[in-house]
Design a protein around this motif. Structure first.
Motif, PDB file in Angstrom:
ATOM      1  N   THR A 259      11.941 -76.408  80.999  1.00 23.45           N
ATOM      2  CA  THR A 259      12.772 -77.491  81.545  1.00 23.45           C
ATOM      3  C   THR A 259      13.772 -78.032  80.530  1.00 23.45           C
ATOM      4  O   THR A 259      14.788 -78.620  80.915  1.00 23.45           O
ATOM      5  CB  THR A 259      11.897 -78.651  82.036  1.00 23.45           C
ATOM      6  OG1 THR A 259      11.199 -79.214  80.908  1.00 23.45           O
ATOM      7  CG2 THR A 259      10.880 -78.177  83.070  1.00 23.45           C
TER       8      THR A 259
ATOM      9  N   GLU B 273      16.279 -83.518  83.595  1.00 21.62           N
ATOM     10  CA  GLU B 273      15.766 -84.294  84.722  1.00 21.62           C
ATOM     11  C   GLU B 273      16.887 -84.775  85.626  1.00 21.62           C
ATOM     12  O   GLU B 273      16.680 -84.979  86.822  1.00 21.62           O
ATOM     13  CB  GLU B 273      14.960 -85.493  84.221  1.00 21.62           C
ATOM     14  CG  GLU B 273      13.646 -85.122  83.533  1.00 21.62           C
ATOM     15  CD  GLU B 273      12.810 -86.333  83.200  1.00 21.62           C
ATOM     16  OE1 GLU B 273      13.276 -87.469  83.463  1.00 21.62           O
ATOM     17  OE2 GLU B 273      11.692 -86.162  82.683  1.00 21.62           O
TER      18      GLU B 273
ATOM     19  N   VAL C 135      12.926 -79.952  88.820  1.00 28.55           N
ATOM     20  CA  VAL C 135      12.994 -81.004  87.812  1.00 28.55           C
ATOM     21  C   VAL C 135      13.745 -82.207  88.398  1.00 28.55           C
ATOM     22  O   VAL C 135      14.689 -82.050  89.159  1.00 28.55           O
ATOM     23  CB  VAL C 135      13.697 -80.521  86.523  1.00 28.55           C
ATOM     24  CG1 VAL C 135      12.875 -79.446  85.854  1.00 28.55           C
ATOM     25  CG2 VAL C 135      15.100 -80.000  86.810  1.00 28.55           C
ATOM     26  N   GLY C 136      13.291 -83.393  88.048  1.00 30.96           N
ATOM     27  CA  GLY C 136      13.939 -84.603  88.539  1.00 30.96           C
ATOM     28  C   GLY C 136      13.796 -84.777  90.042  1.00 30.96           C
ATOM     29  O   GLY C 136      12.951 -84.161  90.684  1.00 30.96           O
TER      30      GLY C 136
END
Length: 316
Positions: free
Chosen positions: A171, A175, A256-257
């Motif tokens: 990652t 985010e 992600v996020g």
């Protein structure tokens, strides 16, 4: 993929059963798509469909609505392992066809050419996880701000935001969209993800722009990310979630996020055909009311994006 016509035999079967044309209809079904547009067949379908009289006469006579679609965007529309075209849009279109008494015939094309296909009358509508935006309604090119056509009307049928995903375990602290500054993102050309990436890149400071690599379809972007050719990918939430769940048996990617910019998907209809637009809206309202819409949405596990009524041009 080159443009092609996809047989919609399941919808044809159910309508044939409804009118009781047993042996003859069965023979027609076996011979393929072309025979399903036989004049007598079309007449029977129109006669038994509750909303057929709302369609333009030219569509009723043709017995089909030609749909421009980028058939490489699972789970919205894609080819399964057997080569059959499936997805959320296909199932919704079939249900709409039951109400209107016509086939929705999907024709494959790259996403950024679909509205041009409407202008050239190659398609009657476009249905391809297309976000309803004011730019598209007004025929404005989002890159140049210039008017490129009359624009389209949208019949909104689903809500979706945009998500970012990375290779699993990589990652890199990503985010939010601002975290992509100085990194490379892959995505599909002409999409809301593409617009967001370009807009965010302009905000990046210190010369650390977002390197954007755009592809004809989302699957190409996923392949590029999977091979290590980028830091992240972006697509509509249902598509990103499906890729995370299915690619490599769930071992390739991770979200992600949070998803951002939730907006409606719309069925695009030329502005000069309000009769077709209103017929599709009526059919969508009908399948929402009778519960068929909710069954389709639940089947694909995307209940969070369901709508409770059909709206025209609800995008911002």
């Amino acid at each position: 993929m080159t443009a092609s016509t996809t047989c919609r035999t399941a919808a044809g079967t159910s309508r044939i059963r409804a009118v009781g044309a047993l042996a003859v209809a069965g023979a027609l079904l076996l011979t393929g798509c072309g025979d399903q547009t036989d004049a007598a067949q079309r007449a029977r379908s129109n006669e038994n469909a509750p909303l057929a009289d709302k369609l333009p006469q030219s569509i009723r006579d043709a017995g089909e609505i030609k749909v421009g679609s980028d058939i490489a965007y699972p789970p919205v529309e894609y080819k399964d392992k057997n080569g059959k075209v499936v997805g959320i849009d296909l199932d919704i279109a079939e249900a709409l066809g039951e109400q209107l008494g016509v086939e929705f015939t999907f024709k494959n094309g790259t996403f950024d050419t679909l509205l041009g296909g409407l202008r050239s009358k190659r398609y009657d509508i476009a249905m391809s996880a297309m976000t309803d935006t004011k730019h598209r309604q007004n025929g404005i090119d989002s890159d140049t701000g210039k008017k490129v056509g009359e624009g389209v009307d949208f019949v909104d049928y689903f809500n979706a935001g945009v998500s970012i995903y990375t290779n699993k375990g990589e990652t890199q602290g990503i985010e939010t969209w601002s975290d992509l500054c100085g990194k490379k993102v892959v995505l599909q050309r002409g999409t809301v993800s593409h617009d967001l990436a370009k807009a965010e890149s302009e905000k990046c400071k210190g010369g650390k722009k977002i390197a954007i690599e755009a592809f004809d379809n989302d699957q190409q972007a996923q392949t590029r990310l999977r091979s290590g050719g980028a830091d992240a990918g972006s697509s509509d939430f249902p598509v990103a979630a499906f890729a995370v769940k299915t690619s490599g048996g769930g071992k390739d990617f991770e979200l992600v996020g949070k998803q951002v910019d939730a907006a409606p998907y719309g069925i695009a209809v030329p502005k000069n055909n309000p009769e077709l637009r209103d017929a599709i809206k009526a059919a969508l309202d009908a399948i929402i009311k009778n519960g068929e819409y909710d069954k389709i949405i639940s089947k694909w596990g995307v209940e969070a994006g369901a709508v409770t009524e059909a709206k025209v041009n609800g995008g911002k």
